[in-house]
Design a protein around this motif. Structure first.
Motif, PDB file in Angstrom:
ATOM      1  N   LEU A 124       0.826  -1.204   0.000  1.00 20.59           N
ATOM      2  CA  LEU A 124       0.000   0.000   0.000  1.00 20.59           C
ATOM      3  C   LEU A 124       0.865   1.262   0.000  1.00 20.59           C
ATOM      4  CD1 LEU A 124      -2.923   1.157   0.261  1.00 20.59           C
ATOM      5  CD2 LEU A 124      -2.549   1.129   2.738  1.00 20.59           C
ATOM      6  N   TYR A 125       1.958   1.226   0.739  1.00 20.53           N
ATOM      7  CA  TYR A 125       2.868   2.376   0.828  1.00 20.53           C
ATOM      8  C   TYR A 125       4.023   2.313  -0.180  1.00 20.53           C
ATOM      9  CZ  TYR A 125       0.539   4.200   4.916  1.00 20.53           C
ATOM     10  OH  TYR A 125      -0.396   4.742   5.764  1.00 20.53           O
ATOM     11  N   ARG A 126       3.998   1.328  -1.093  1.00 18.88           N
ATOM     12  CA  ARG A 126       5.041   1.137  -2.106  1.00 18.88           C
ATOM     13  C   ARG A 126       6.433   0.974  -1.461  1.00 18.88           C
ATOM     14  NH1 ARG A 126       2.793   5.755  -3.547  1.00 18.88           N
ATOM     15  NH2 ARG A 126       4.763   6.837  -3.898  1.00 18.88           N
ATOM     16  N   LEU A 127       6.461   0.152  -0.403  1.00 18.99           N
ATOM     17  CA  LEU A 127       7.697  -0.111   0.325  1.00 18.99           C
ATOM     18  C   LEU A 127       8.017  -1.601   0.284  1.00 18.99           C
ATOM     19  CD1 LEU A 127       6.992   2.061   3.502  1.00 18.99           C
ATOM     20  CD2 LEU A 127       8.516   2.628   1.604  1.00 18.99           C
ATOM     21  N   ALA A 128       9.227  -1.932   0.706  1.00 11.58           N
ATOM     22  CA  ALA A 128       9.642  -3.330   0.793  1.00 11.58           C
ATOM     23  C   ALA A 128      10.705  -3.464   1.880  1.00 11.58           C
ATOM     24  CB  ALA A 128      10.193  -3.818  -0.543  1.00 11.58           C
ATOM     25  N   THR A 129      10.922  -4.703   2.292  1.00 15.52           N
ATOM     26  CA  THR A 129      11.960  -5.034   3.270  1.00 15.52           C
ATOM     27  C   THR A 129      12.971  -5.948   2.604  1.00 15.52           C
ATOM     28  OG1 THR A 129      10.419  -4.859   5.120  1.00 15.52           O
ATOM     29  CG2 THR A 129      12.399  -6.188   5.482  1.00 15.52           C
ATOM     30  N   VAL A 130      14.248  -5.632   2.775  1.00 21.14           N
ATOM     31  CA  VAL A 130      15.320  -6.499   2.292  1.00 21.14           C
ATOM     32  C   VAL A 130      15.870  -7.242   3.501  1.00 21.14           C
ATOM     33  CG1 VAL A 130      17.622  -6.578   1.262  1.00 21.14           C
ATOM     34  CG2 VAL A 130      15.906  -5.007   0.351  1.00 21.14           C
ATOM     35  N   THR A 131      15.895  -8.573   3.405  1.00 21.53           N
ATOM     36  CA  THR A 131      16.424  -9.415   4.470  1.00 21.53           C
ATOM     37  C   THR A 131      17.723 -10.040   3.987  1.00 21.53           C
ATOM     38  OG1 THR A 131      14.196  -9.885   5.240  1.00 21.53           O
ATOM     39  CG2 THR A 131      15.933 -11.357   6.000  1.00 21.53           C
ATOM     40  N   VAL A 132      18.786  -9.825   4.745  1.00 20.92           N
ATOM     41  CA  VAL A 132      20.107 -10.356   4.417  1.00 20.92           C
ATOM     42  C   VAL A 132      20.424 -11.431   5.448  1.00 20.92           C
ATOM     43  CG1 VAL A 132      22.554  -9.805   4.141  1.00 20.92           C
ATOM     44  CG2 VAL A 132      20.815  -8.116   3.488  1.00 20.92           C
ATOM     45  N   THR A 133      20.421 -12.682   5.015  1.00 19.66           N
ATOM     46  CA  THR A 133      20.716 -13.807   5.904  1.00 19.66           C
ATOM     47  C   THR A 133      22.211 -14.080   5.859  1.00 19.66           C
ATOM     48  OG1 THR A 133      18.544 -14.727   5.405  1.00 19.66           O
ATOM     49  CG2 THR A 133      20.123 -16.190   6.461  1.00 19.66           C
ATOM     50  N   THR A 134      22.789 -14.183   7.052  1.00 20.78           N
ATOM     51  CA  THR A 134      24.234 -14.385   7.147  1.00 20.78           C
ATOM     52  C   THR A 134      24.547 -15.650   7.931  1.00 20.78           C
ATOM     53  OG1 THR A 134      24.429 -13.181   9.220  1.00 20.78           O
ATOM     54  CG2 THR A 134      24.591 -11.878   7.201  1.00 20.78           C
ATOM     55  N   ALA A 135      25.820 -15.962   7.986  1.00 17.96           N
ATOM     56  CA  ALA A 135      26.293 -17.086   8.786  1.00 17.96           C
ATOM     57  C   ALA A 135      26.544 -16.600  10.213  1.00 17.96           C
ATOM     58  CB  ALA A 135      27.567 -17.651   8.177  1.00 17.96           C
ATOM     59  N   SER A 136      25.556 -15.953  10.793  1.00 15.29           N
ATOM     60  CA  SER A 136      25.675 -15.387  12.129  1.00 15.29           C
ATOM     61  C   SER A 136      24.613 -15.981  13.037  1.00 15.29           C
ATOM     62  CB  SER A 136      25.485 -13.864  12.058  1.00 15.29           C
ATOM     63  OG  SER A 136      25.259 -13.328  13.331  1.00 15.29           O
ATOM     64  N   ALA A 137      24.995 -16.243  14.273  1.00 11.56           N
ATOM     65  CA  ALA A 137      24.030 -16.736  15.252  1.00 11.56           C
ATOM     66  C   ALA A 137      23.016 -15.655  15.612  1.00 11.56           C
ATOM     67  CB  ALA A 137      24.763 -17.194  16.506  1.00 11.56           C
ATOM     68  N   LYS A 138      23.338 -14.414  15.359  1.00 11.21           N
ATOM     69  CA  LYS A 138      22.448 -13.289  15.671  1.00 11.21           C
ATOM     70  C   LYS A 138      21.247 -13.238  14.729  1.00 11.21           C
ATOM     71  CE  LYS A 138      21.601  -9.469  17.918  1.00 11.21           C
ATOM     72  NZ  LYS A 138      21.132  -9.490  19.257  1.00 11.21           N
ATOM     73  N   GLY A 139      21.359 -13.857  13.579  1.00  8.67           N
ATOM     74  CA  GLY A 139      20.241 -13.885  12.641  1.00  8.67           C
ATOM     75  C   GLY A 139      20.400 -12.893  11.509  1.00  8.67           C
ATOM     76  N   ALA A 140      19.357 -12.789  10.723  1.00 11.22           N
ATOM     77  CA  ALA A 140      19.378 -11.969   9.517  1.00 11.22           C
ATOM     78  C   ALA A 140      19.332 -10.481   9.848  1.00 11.22           C
ATOM     79  CB  ALA A 140      18.193 -12.334   8.633  1.00 11.22           C
ATOM     80  N   LEU A 141      19.872  -9.682   8.935  1.00 12.74           N
ATOM     81  CA  LEU A 141      19.733  -8.237   8.991  1.00 12.74           C
ATOM     82  C   LEU A 141      18.518  -7.863   8.159  1.00 12.74           C
ATOM     83  CD1 LEU A 141      22.965  -8.719   9.252  1.00 12.74           C
ATOM     84  CD2 LEU A 141      23.076  -6.328   8.656  1.00 12.74           C
ATOM     85  N   ARG A 142      17.723  -6.940   8.659  1.00 13.71           N
ATOM     86  CA  ARG A 142      16.527  -6.500   7.936  1.00 13.71           C
ATOM     87  C   ARG A 142      16.628  -5.002   7.696  1.00 13.71           C
ATOM     88  NH1 ARG A 142      11.817  -9.330   7.931  1.00 13.71           N
ATOM     89  NH2 ARG A 142      10.624  -7.482   8.514  1.00 13.71           N
ATOM     90  N   ILE A 143      16.429  -4.613   6.456  1.00 18.73           N
ATOM     91  CA  ILE A 143      16.354  -3.200   6.106  1.00 18.73           C
ATOM     92  C   ILE A 143      14.907  -2.951   5.692  1.00 18.73           C
ATOM     93  CG2 ILE A 143      17.284  -1.316   4.729  1.00 18.73           C
ATOM     94  CD1 ILE A 143      19.723  -3.134   4.141  1.00 18.73           C
ATOM     95  N   GLU A 144      14.128  -2.397   6.608  1.00 16.15           N
ATOM     96  CA  GLU A 144      12.706  -2.156   6.369  1.00 16.15           C
ATOM     97  C   GLU A 144      12.500  -0.728   5.871  1.00 16.15           C
ATOM     98  OE1 GLU A 144      11.077  -2.894  10.263  1.00 16.15           O
ATOM     99  OE2 GLU A 144      10.670  -4.977   9.746  1.00 16.15           O
ATOM    100  N   GLY A 145      11.370  -0.514   5.219  1.00 15.94           N
ATOM    101  CA  GLY A 145      10.992   0.842   4.840  1.00 15.94           C
ATOM    102  C   GLY A 145      11.713   1.391   3.633  1.00 15.94           C
ATOM    103  N   LEU A 146      12.120   0.515   2.723  1.00 21.40           N
ATOM    104  CA  LEU A 146      12.764   0.962   1.485  1.00 21.40           C
ATOM    105  C   LEU A 146      11.724   1.085   0.379  1.00 21.40           C
ATOM    106  CD1 LEU A 146      15.917  -1.356   1.419  1.00 21.40           C
ATOM    107  CD2 LEU A 146      15.789   1.029   2.170  1.00 21.40           C
ATOM    108  N   ASP A 147      11.911   2.030  -0.509  1.00 20.37           N
ATOM    109  CA  ASP A 147      11.077   2.100  -1.702  1.00 20.37           C
ATOM    110  C   ASP A 147      11.189   0.752  -2.408  1.00 20.37           C
ATOM    111  OD1 ASP A 147       9.631   3.887  -3.834  1.00 20.37           O
ATOM    112  OD2 ASP A 147      11.199   2.751  -4.902  1.00 20.37           O
ATOM    113  N   HIS A 148      10.077   0.229  -2.909  1.00 23.64           N
ATOM    114  CA  HIS A 148      10.091  -1.135  -3.462  1.00 23.64           C
ATOM    115  C   HIS A 148      11.049  -1.267  -4.637  1.00 23.64           C
ATOM    116  CE1 HIS A 148       7.480  -0.531  -7.046  1.00 23.64           C
ATOM    117  NE2 HIS A 148       7.044   0.482  -6.342  1.00 23.64           N
ATOM    118  N   ALA A 149      11.196  -0.232  -5.464  1.00 21.81           N
ATOM    119  CA  ALA A 149      12.141  -0.304  -6.588  1.00 21.81           C
ATOM    120  C   ALA A 149      13.579  -0.313  -6.071  1.00 21.81           C
ATOM    121  CB  ALA A 149      11.916   0.861  -7.545  1.00 21.81           C
ATOM    122  N   LEU A 150      13.866   0.506  -5.072  1.00 19.56           N
ATOM    123  CA  LEU A 150      15.203   0.534  -4.480  1.00 19.56           C
ATOM    124  C   LEU A 150      15.523  -0.802  -3.828  1.00 19.56           C
ATOM    125  CD1 LEU A 150      17.802   1.973  -3.620  1.00 19.56           C
ATOM    126  CD2 LEU A 150      16.548   2.834  -1.632  1.00 19.56           C
ATOM    127  N   ALA A 151      14.547  -1.403  -3.163  1.00 20.17           N
ATOM    128  CA  ALA A 151      14.756  -2.708  -2.526  1.00 20.17           C
ATOM    129  C   ALA A 151      15.118  -3.770  -3.557  1.00 20.17           C
ATOM    130  CB  ALA A 151      13.512  -3.124  -1.743  1.00 20.17           C
TER     131      ALA A 151
END
Length: 170
Positions: A124-151
């Motif tokens: 609805l807001y033309r946004l997206a979240t990019v999830t970067v999964t790593t070899a880390s016990a802490k878990g994935a990094l999430r970049i929320e609130g990006l323009d969907h084209a930029l994501a």
């Protein structure tokens, strides 16, 4: 320690440069309002239907509504000022959190998968979240609130960089 150094340069904890899309503020506000409405609406409806319990149903509904509206007015703007992200040839930098801020660095050699997600409100807001999964016990990094084209561009760029980055031998 090799995990602290990238193949092409040294990684250090520093503030990421990029802000989120300004539409993220509206998206977060809408999330607060929807989350607030979930308990408030049933309480208000039941209060209207059950006269003997009206006060005891409307009181928590009013308290939750006022609290939810206050949070929707205050927190999204604060989150927008705090959340940052950046992608370099060596790593993904993310800073999130309000009370407990978390700064994370994911070296390109540690990235396993890159995903984009667009929930109904994000669409609805033309946004997206990019999830970067790593070899880390802490878990994935999430970049929320990006323009969907930029994501989409970011996911493609990260995929290209990680494919060209030699794996970390540690």
């Amino acid at each position: 320690m090799r995990g602290e150094n990238a193949v092409r340069g040294e990684l250090r904890l520093r503030p990421p440069r990029n802000t989120l899309n300004e539409r993220a503020v509206g998206w977060w506000r809408t999330q607060w309002l929807v989350t607030t409405a979930v308990p408030v609406v049933p309480l208000a409806v039941l209060g209207a239907l059950i006269e003997p319990a009206r006060f005891w149903l409307w009181l928590p509904a009013a308290v939750l509504a006022v609290g939810g509206l206050a949070c929707a007015a205050f927190f999204p703007s604060w989150w927008f000022r705090v959340h940052r992200w950046e992608v370099t040839e060596d790593a993904v930098y993310v800073r999130t959190g309000v009370f407990w801020q978390e700064w994370r660095i994911a070296p390109m050699s540690r990235i396993q998968t890159v995903d984009t997600v667009r929930g109904p409100l994000e669409q609805l807001y033309r946004l997206a979240t990019v999830t970067v999964t790593t070899a880390s016990a802490k878990g994935a990094l999430r970049i929320e609130g990006l323009d969907h084209a930029l994501a989409a561009e970011l996911a493609e760029k990260l995929t290209r960089i990680t494919q060209a980055t030699p794996g970390d031998a540690t």
